[in-house]
Design a protein around this motif. Structure first.
Motif, PDB file in Angstrom:
ATOM      1  N   ASN A   4       5.693 -23.067  39.896  1.00  0.00           N
ATOM      2  CA  ASN A   4       5.131 -24.395  40.021  1.00  0.00           C
ATOM      3  C   ASN A   4       4.362 -24.464  41.341  1.00  0.00           C
ATOM      4  OD1 ASN A   4       6.366 -26.418  37.856  1.00  0.00           O
ATOM      5  ND2 ASN A   4       7.976 -24.943  38.414  1.00  0.00           N
ATOM      6  N   PRO A   5       3.211 -25.111  41.358  1.00  0.00           N
ATOM      7  CA  PRO A   5       2.428 -25.143  42.607  1.00  0.00           C
ATOM      8  C   PRO A   5       3.006 -26.142  43.615  1.00  0.00           C
ATOM      9  CG  PRO A   5       1.380 -26.505  40.949  1.00  0.00           C
ATOM     10  CD  PRO A   5       2.578 -25.880  40.282  1.00  0.00           C
ATOM     11  N   PRO A   6       2.767 -25.928  44.912  1.00  0.00           N
ATOM     12  CA  PRO A   6       3.114 -26.976  45.879  1.00  0.00           C
ATOM     13  C   PRO A   6       2.209 -28.191  45.663  1.00  0.00           C
ATOM     14  CG  PRO A   6       2.009 -25.113  46.968  1.00  0.00           C
ATOM     15  CD  PRO A   6       2.190 -24.736  45.539  1.00  0.00           C
ATOM     16  N   LEU A   7       2.731 -29.362  45.921  1.00  0.00           N
ATOM     17  CA  LEU A   7       1.972 -30.586  45.675  1.00  0.00           C
ATOM     18  C   LEU A   7       1.672 -31.327  46.977  1.00  0.00           C
ATOM     19  CD1 LEU A   7       4.028 -32.015  42.640  1.00  0.00           C
ATOM     20  CD2 LEU A   7       2.054 -30.441  42.582  1.00  0.00           C
ATOM     21  N   GLY A   8       0.512 -31.958  47.007  1.00  0.00           N
ATOM     22  CA  GLY A   8       0.133 -32.773  48.161  1.00  0.00           C
ATOM     23  C   GLY A   8       0.719 -34.172  48.064  1.00  0.00           C
ATOM     24  N   PRO A   9       0.376 -35.026  49.047  1.00  0.00           N
ATOM     25  CA  PRO A   9       0.905 -36.395  49.088  1.00  0.00           C
ATOM     26  C   PRO A   9       0.525 -37.191  47.832  1.00  0.00           C
ATOM     27  CG  PRO A   9      -0.311 -35.855  51.116  1.00  0.00           C
ATOM     28  CD  PRO A   9      -0.539 -34.739  50.171  1.00  0.00           C
ATOM     29  N   ASP A  10      -0.588 -36.779  47.172  1.00  0.00           N
ATOM     30  CA  ASP A  10      -1.029 -37.498  45.977  1.00  0.00           C
ATOM     31  C   ASP A  10      -0.358 -36.985  44.705  1.00  0.00           C
ATOM     32  OD1 ASP A  10      -2.118 -35.010  45.904  1.00  0.00           O
ATOM     33  OD2 ASP A  10      -4.216 -35.648  45.732  1.00  0.00           O
ATOM     34  N   GLY A  11       0.559 -36.033  44.877  1.00  0.00           N
ATOM     35  CA  GLY A  11       1.241 -35.489  43.696  1.00  0.00           C
ATOM     36  C   GLY A  11       0.446 -34.418  42.972  1.00  0.00           C
ATOM     37  N   LYS A  12      -0.739 -34.075  43.496  1.00  0.00           N
ATOM     38  CA  LYS A  12      -1.553 -33.028  42.859  1.00  0.00           C
ATOM     39  C   LYS A  12      -1.414 -31.712  43.630  1.00  0.00           C
ATOM     40  CE  LYS A  12      -4.948 -36.187  40.928  1.00  0.00           C
ATOM     41  NZ  LYS A  12      -6.252 -36.845  41.166  1.00  0.00           N
ATOM     42  N   PRO A  13      -1.617 -30.567  42.945  1.00  0.00           N
ATOM     43  CA  PRO A  13      -1.539 -29.274  43.640  1.00  0.00           C
ATOM     44  C   PRO A  13      -2.458 -29.259  44.858  1.00  0.00           C
ATOM     45  CG  PRO A  13      -1.641 -28.919  41.277  1.00  0.00           C
ATOM     46  CD  PRO A  13      -1.838 -30.401  41.499  1.00  0.00           C
TER      47      PRO A  13
ATOM     48  N   SER B 213      -4.793 -27.559  47.788  1.00  0.00           N
ATOM     49  CA  SER B 213      -5.666 -26.382  47.916  1.00  0.00           C
ATOM     50  C   SER B 213      -5.219 -25.574  49.128  1.00  0.00           C
ATOM     51  CB  SER B 213      -7.108 -26.827  48.136  1.00  0.00           C
ATOM     52  OG  SER B 213      -7.242 -27.376  49.431  1.00  0.00           O
ATOM     53  N   PRO B 214      -5.450 -24.248  49.101  1.00  0.00           N
ATOM     54  CA  PRO B 214      -5.120 -23.425  50.262  1.00  0.00           C
ATOM     55  C   PRO B 214      -5.763 -23.963  51.534  1.00  0.00           C
ATOM     56  CG  PRO B 214      -5.710 -22.033  48.400  1.00  0.00           C
ATOM     57  CD  PRO B 214      -5.982 -23.453  47.983  1.00  0.00           C
ATOM     58  N   GLU B 215      -7.003 -24.459  51.418  1.00  0.00           N
ATOM     59  CA  GLU B 215      -7.725 -24.932  52.603  1.00  0.00           C
ATOM     60  C   GLU B 215      -7.000 -26.082  53.289  1.00  0.00           C
ATOM     61  OE1 GLU B 215      -9.104 -24.393  49.609  1.00  0.00           O
ATOM     62  OE2 GLU B 215     -10.052 -22.491  50.187  1.00  0.00           O
ATOM     63  N   ALA B 216      -6.250 -26.851  52.515  1.00  0.00           N
ATOM     64  CA  ALA B 216      -5.547 -27.991  53.108  1.00  0.00           C
ATOM     65  C   ALA B 216      -4.524 -27.545  54.141  1.00  0.00           C
ATOM     66  CB  ALA B 216      -4.855 -28.802  52.004  1.00  0.00           C
ATOM     67  N   LEU B 217      -4.116 -26.268  54.058  1.00  0.00           N
ATOM     68  CA  LEU B 217      -3.112 -25.761  55.003  1.00  0.00           C
ATOM     69  C   LEU B 217      -3.744 -25.169  56.268  1.00  0.00           C
ATOM     70  CD1 LEU B 217      -0.773 -23.976  52.429  1.00  0.00           C
ATOM     71  CD2 LEU B 217      -0.253 -26.085  53.680  1.00  0.00           C
ATOM     72  N   ALA B 218      -5.081 -25.120  56.314  1.00  0.00           N
ATOM     73  CA  ALA B 218      -5.778 -24.423  57.406  1.00  0.00           C
ATOM     74  C   ALA B 218      -5.446 -24.938  58.810  1.00  0.00           C
ATOM     75  CB  ALA B 218      -7.283 -24.445  57.168  1.00  0.00           C
ATOM     76  N   PRO B 219      -5.168 -26.222  59.003  1.00  0.00           N
ATOM     77  CA  PRO B 219      -4.801 -26.635  60.369  1.00  0.00           C
ATOM     78  C   PRO B 219      -3.427 -26.118  60.801  1.00  0.00           C
ATOM     79  CG  PRO B 219      -5.525 -28.521  59.045  1.00  0.00           C
ATOM     80  CD  PRO B 219      -5.301 -27.376  58.101  1.00  0.00           C
ATOM     81  N   VAL B 220      -2.617 -25.718  59.814  1.00  0.00           N
ATOM     82  CA  VAL B 220      -1.233 -25.317  60.114  1.00  0.00           C
ATOM     83  C   VAL B 220      -1.101 -23.805  60.267  1.00  0.00           C
ATOM     84  CG1 VAL B 220       1.176 -25.489  59.368  1.00  0.00           C
ATOM     85  CG2 VAL B 220      -0.444 -27.318  58.793  1.00  0.00           C
ATOM     86  N   PHE B 221      -1.714 -23.060  59.323  1.00  0.00           N
ATOM     87  CA  PHE B 221      -1.605 -21.592  59.327  1.00  0.00           C
ATOM     88  C   PHE B 221      -2.999 -20.970  59.401  1.00  0.00           C
ATOM     89  CE2 PHE B 221       1.955 -23.157  56.622  1.00  0.00           C
ATOM     90  CZ  PHE B 221       3.022 -22.737  57.402  1.00  0.00           C
ATOM     91  N   PRO B 222      -3.119 -19.755  59.928  1.00  0.00           N
ATOM     92  CA  PRO B 222      -4.416 -19.085  59.895  1.00  0.00           C
ATOM     93  C   PRO B 222      -4.762 -18.715  58.455  1.00  0.00           C
ATOM     94  CG  PRO B 222      -2.741 -17.564  60.661  1.00  0.00           C
ATOM     95  CD  PRO B 222      -2.071 -18.906  60.543  1.00  0.00           C
TER      96      PRO B 222
ATOM     97  N   VAL C 264      -0.808 -17.317  48.871  1.00  0.00           N
ATOM     98  CA  VAL C 264      -1.170 -17.650  47.487  1.00  0.00           C
ATOM     99  C   VAL C 264      -1.565 -16.419  46.670  1.00  0.00           C
ATOM    100  CG1 VAL C 264      -1.894 -19.978  48.130  1.00  0.00           C
ATOM    101  CG2 VAL C 264      -3.604 -18.143  48.082  1.00  0.00           C
ATOM    102  N   SER C 265      -1.578 -15.244  47.296  1.00  0.00           N
ATOM    103  CA  SER C 265      -1.994 -14.030  46.597  1.00  0.00           C
ATOM    104  C   SER C 265      -1.066 -13.707  45.428  1.00  0.00           C
ATOM    105  CB  SER C 265      -2.011 -12.850  47.564  1.00  0.00           C
ATOM    106  OG  SER C 265      -2.161 -11.643  46.845  1.00  0.00           O
ATOM    107  N   THR C 266      -1.669 -13.159  44.352  1.00  0.00           N
ATOM    108  CA  THR C 266      -0.844 -12.667  43.250  1.00  0.00           C
ATOM    109  C   THR C 266      -0.997 -11.156  43.076  1.00  0.00           C
ATOM    110  OG1 THR C 266      -2.601 -13.270  41.704  1.00  0.00           O
ATOM    111  CG2 THR C 266      -0.797 -14.854  41.974  1.00  0.00           C
ATOM    112  N   GLU C 267      -1.562 -10.486  44.086  1.00  0.00           N
ATOM    113  CA  GLU C 267      -1.588  -9.021  44.091  1.00  0.00           C
ATOM    114  C   GLU C 267      -0.154  -8.508  44.196  1.00  0.00           C
ATOM    115  OE1 GLU C 267      -4.187  -6.699  44.066  1.00  0.00           O
ATOM    116  OE2 GLU C 267      -5.301  -8.474  43.376  1.00  0.00           O
ATOM    117  N   ARG C 268       0.185  -7.506  43.396  1.00  0.00           N
ATOM    118  CA  ARG C 268       1.574  -7.021  43.419  1.00  0.00           C
ATOM    119  C   ARG C 268       1.913  -6.281  44.715  1.00  0.00           C
ATOM    120  NH1 ARG C 268       1.930  -5.006  38.563  1.00  0.00           N
ATOM    121  NH2 ARG C 268       2.911  -6.895  37.760  1.00  0.00           N
TER     122      ARG C 268
END
Lengths: 458, 458
Positions: free
Chosen positions: B27-36, B38-47, B55-59
C-alpha cells in the motif's frame, strides 16, 4: 598493499604461544630471605600447571584446544589499516593495528584470563580470586571463569567500585562476585579499614586481599589470578603479535616501528615479544612501550628488586619500579596506573632491545579523539597512550618523507570509559608529571632490597 | 558441521542489497489529503538519491564502494554457533547467530547510518539531523557522519539524555551534537515545553524536532535521517541476512527457523528479508519477528494507516500500529519502544509470510543472562527478546527430538545497558502487558484514517 583489513581463518590461528624466556636472561624472583624462590613456594597462590608455565624456558608452548575454542569467539583478531588516520595526518607512513576490543569484555585481557581459568579448572580449582582497578581485568576473569564453570571473586578498588557501577554489573552478568576493597572479609582489608574507614582503597590493598582470600581458603580449591606482570601472562598475550606477523606477511609488510601502551606490560608484550625475537635474531625494528608521563616506570624509574603489591605479600621481582607504595596521580587510564613493570619488559628495556616512551594525558586523549573521528572506533584510554606515540611517529615520517610501516596494539574500546572522554571534551582533563622530589621519596621503599644484575641476552 | 564460527573474507562481502519491494505488493504512503504522496514531496526531508532508493522496485541495488570501505571496518560480521547455549539447553537444535555488536557503536544500526551519511554527502548535504531514544541510533549516525565529514545533530529524548550521559559523550566523541528533547530550538520543542516544562520527552516529539530542524534550515543543506521503519533502511540492513546465507551455505546448513527482535523492524528485516525471498520462491522456512509483550505492535495491534510520529509530521504509513500517541510502559529495551512497525514487515505479517511472536521482559532478561554466561557476550536488551524466543524454540526442538537449525540476529552488545542488567539481577525488573482497554484507547487516534488494502504477493 591497498587493504583495509587482513583477516585470518580459524585454521590460521596460532596454535602455540611464544615464550620469551627461551631467548633472554632473567634475574630470578627472590623470597623474603633474599634468596631465589622455588616454584613450589608459589603453590598456595597459583595452580602448579601455571607455575610450570611461569618458569618454563621452552620457546613454543602449545595452546590447549579448549582455550582455542573460547578464543575463537573473537579471534583471530583483525589487523586493520588506519587509512583514515593516515589521511588526516597526511603521512607517508602506513599504520596498522591489531584490534583487541572485539573480545566480550572489550580488551586484550581475556587472552590470558581464558587460559588461566582453563589451567585452574584442569588443576581441580573451583574458585579464582583477583583484584581489579578500573575493572577490565575483573571483567575478563569473570567472563573466562564462566566459560569453564568456576567461581570468580573480584576485589575492586573502592573508588572505582563507587564511580563505575556498570563494571560491577558487567562482572555480575557473567556470574562474578565483585566486592569493594578494602573489605571486612580479609585481614588486610580490615587493617586498611581500621586505619582509615573512608579509604578509597588501592590496587596494592586489593591485591593483598585477593591473594589472602585465595591462600586462606580452607577447601584448598581456591587460587589467585593476576592480569599482568607475570611471565605466563606475557606468554598468553603473544597470540596478538603472532597473529599480526602472519597478517602482515600476507600483504608483504614488515613493521619499522612497533608500539604498545604499557602499564603492567601485558598489552605491550602481546604485540611486541614475537618481534623482539626477530630483533634478537638480527632484524632491524624499533619497539616502543608507551607509558603515561604521570606513571613513568620504564622511562624514569630505576631497574630494581621490588614487591608487586603494596602489602609486600609477593616475592621481590626484578623490575622498573616507582616503589610499591607509589600512588599515581589521578589520570584517566586505569590500566596504566601501576607502580612496576613486568620483569620481562623491564629486562628488555634494560638491555636496550626496546625503547620506552612516555606521553602526557592531553596528548593521549587528543590522539584518541582524532582517531575516533577518523577511524571510527572509540579507543580505551590506555590505547590513547599508544596512539599519541603513533601520531608523533607518523608526523615524523612525514617530516622525513619516509614510508615507514607502523604497527600498534589497539588494546580495547572505550565504551566503558566515556566519562573520561566527556571530561576531556569539556576541557576538564589536565597533565600530571612527577617531580624528581616525588620520585626520590617514592623510591625509598626499595633502598634496602637486593639489586638485580645487569644481564645481556645477545 | 562442527564449527564455532564462519567468517567471510572482504572479497566475499555482498556487493548488493536485496530490495524486498521487488517481490511484494505494498500500500502506498498517503499525504494529508489521503492520496498517495509523490517522491518529490519528501525532498525537503531526505536527499533525492535516498528517496529514489525508498521507492525503487529493483531487486538488487549496488552498495557503493565508499560505503563498503567503511563497513569493512567490522564487516563481514561473523556467523557464530551458540555451542555453549546449545549445551546448557541440552537441545538437538543447532543455533547460529550473526553478531552485529562488533560495529564501533555496538549495534546493527551503522549498516544503514553509513549509506545514509554517504548518500547525503553525495547529494551535497552538509548536516544531518535525527532523533534518538536509548541512544543507539544517534550514536550510529554520529559515527557515520564523522566518516564522511558531515555534521550531525541528535535530539535525544530527555529522560534518556539525563539517565544515560555516556551515550551523549559517545556521540560527542564522534563529533556529534546531542541535545535533550524537547528543546527550545524548534517550534515543536517549545510547544511541548510550554505544555509541560518538566516533560520527560518522547520519541514522537524528538522525531518532530529533528524533522523540523532539517526542513526549516535556511541553507537548504540539512536533511533528516531515520534509523528504522522506512524501506531504504530495511534495504541497507539486508547485508546481514545476505552474509548469513553465504556463511551457512559454506557449512551446508539451511535454517528451519529465523528469529530477530522487532521494534521498528530494521534488525529483523536485516536477517529475514533475504530468506523471505526464498520463502516466496517456495522454500520451507519459519520466520519470527519477536517483540516485547509490552509493545505488541505485530502480535496485537491492527494493520492500519497511521503516522510515524506523535506530532503527525510524517505521511500516513500502512503498518501495524498501537497508535501514534502510544507511550509504552517503562520496560528496558529502548530500541523496541516504538508504536508502529515498518510497512514492509507489517505487510509480510499481514500476508502470513512471517509469524510474529512476543515475549515478556523477564523471559528476555533471563535468556540474556543464560546466554551471557554460556556464550560469553553480554547481549543488548533488544537481542534478549530474540534470545527468549530462541530458547523457547530450542526447548521445543528437544521435546520433539528434532535437529532444527535456528538462525538469529544478535543485534548488539549490552555494554551501555548494564544498568538494566543490574536491576534484573537485583530482582527489580517486572513484566508489563497491555490490557485490551489500554489498546482500545490508544488505537482511537487512527480511527478516522483510510484503511490499507489486503494485498497478496504470492
Amino acid at each position: 598493499m591497498d587493504v583495509k583489513k587482513v583477516i585470518l581463518t580459524d585454521d590460521e590461528m596460532p596454535r602455540q604461544w611464544y615464550n620469551i624466556l627461551a631467548d633472554i636472561k632473567m634475574n630470578p624472583p627472590l623470597g623474603p630471605d633474599g634468596k631465589p624462590i622455588s616454584p613450589e613456594a608459589l603453590a598456595p597462590v597459583f595452580p602448579m600447571n601455571l607455575i610450570e608455565q611461569e618458569v618454563s624456558t621452552e620457546r613454543w608452548i602449545d595452546i590447549p584446544e579448549p582455550v582455542l575454542d573460547v578464543l575463537r569467539l573473537w579471534r583471530p583478531a583483525p589487523l586493520i589499516r588506519a587509512t583514515g588516520l593516515e589521511k588526516a595526518l597526511d603521512t607517508p607512513a602506513r599504520i596498522y593495528y591489531k584490534y583487541e576490543g572485539a573480545s566480550p569484555p572489550g580488551s586484550h585481557k581475556p587472552n590470558t584470563a581464558v587460559p588461566q581459568a582453563y589451567y585452574n579448572k584442569e588443576f581441580g580449582i573451583k574458585k579464582m580470586t583477583t583484584e581489579t582497578g578500573a575493572g577490565q581485568w575483573g571483567s575478563a576473569l569473570s567472563f573466562a571463569c564462566a566459560q569453564f564453570g568456576i567461581e570468580c571473586k573480584v576485589f575492586m578498588v573502592r573508588v572505582s567500585f563507587d564511580q563505575k557501577p556498570y563494571r560491577k554489573a558487567m562482572m555480575q552478568a557473567w556470574g562474578g562476585n565483585c566486592i569493594a576493597s578494602p573489605s571486612m572479609e580479609t585481614r588486610a582489608g580490615r587493617a586498611a579499614l581500621e586505619k582509615d574507614p573512608n579509604t578509597p582503597g588501592s590496587l596494592g590493598i586489593a591485591i593483598s586481599e585477593a591473594v589472602e582470600a585465595a591462600v586462606t581458603d580452607e577447601t584448598g580449591q581456591t587460587r589467585y589470578g593476576l592480569g599482568s606482570v607475570l611471565n605466563h601472562v606475557m606468554l598468553h598475550q603473544t597470540i596478538i603479535g603472532l597473529e599480526a606477523k602472519k597478517q602482515l606477511e600476507k600483504i608483504g609488510e614488515y613493521p619499522d616501528i612497533i608500539i604498545g601502551c604499557a602499564g603492567g606490560g601485558s598489552n605491550f608484550a602481546g604485540i611486541a615479544f614475537p618481534y623482539v625475537l626477530d630483533k634478537i635474531n638480527g632484524k632491524q625494528v624499533e619497539i616502543y612501550p608507551v607509558e603515561p608521563a604521570a606513571c613513568p616506570t620504564l622511562t624514569k624509574a630505576p631497574f630494581v628488586y621490588d614487591h608487586g603489591d603494596t602489602a609486600k605479600y609477593t616475592p621481590l621481582l626484578p623490575m622498573h619500579s616507582l616503589g610499591h607504595a607509589f600512588v599515581p596521580p589521578p589520570f584517566h587510564a586505569g590500566g596504566l596506573r601501576y607502580h612496576g613493570m613486568a620483569p620481562t619488559v623491564s629486562q628488555l628495556a634494560d638491555e636496550g632491545l626496546i625503547t620506552p616512551k612516555s606521553v602526557t594525558q592531553l596528548d593521549a586523549y587528543n590522539a584518541g579523539i582524532l582517531t575516533t573521528r577518523t577511524e571510527g572506533i572509540i579507543p580505551a584510554p590506555e590505547t590513547n597512550h599508544a596512539l599519541a606515540q603513533v601520531v608523533a611517529e607518523a608526523k615524523q615520517a612525514k617530516e622525513e618523507g619516509k614510508e615507514k610501516v607502523i604497527l600498534f596494539n589497539w588494546s580495547g574500546h572505550g565504551l566503558l570509559d566515556l566519562g573520561a572522554y566527556e571530561k576531556h571534551l569539556a576541557g576538564e582533563l589536565k597533565n600530571y608529571e612527577l617531580s624528581d622530589e616525588d620520585m626520590i621519596e617514592s623510591e625509598k621503599v626499595f633502598a634496602d632490597f637486593p639489586k638485580p644484575q645487569s644481564l645481556k641476552s645477545r
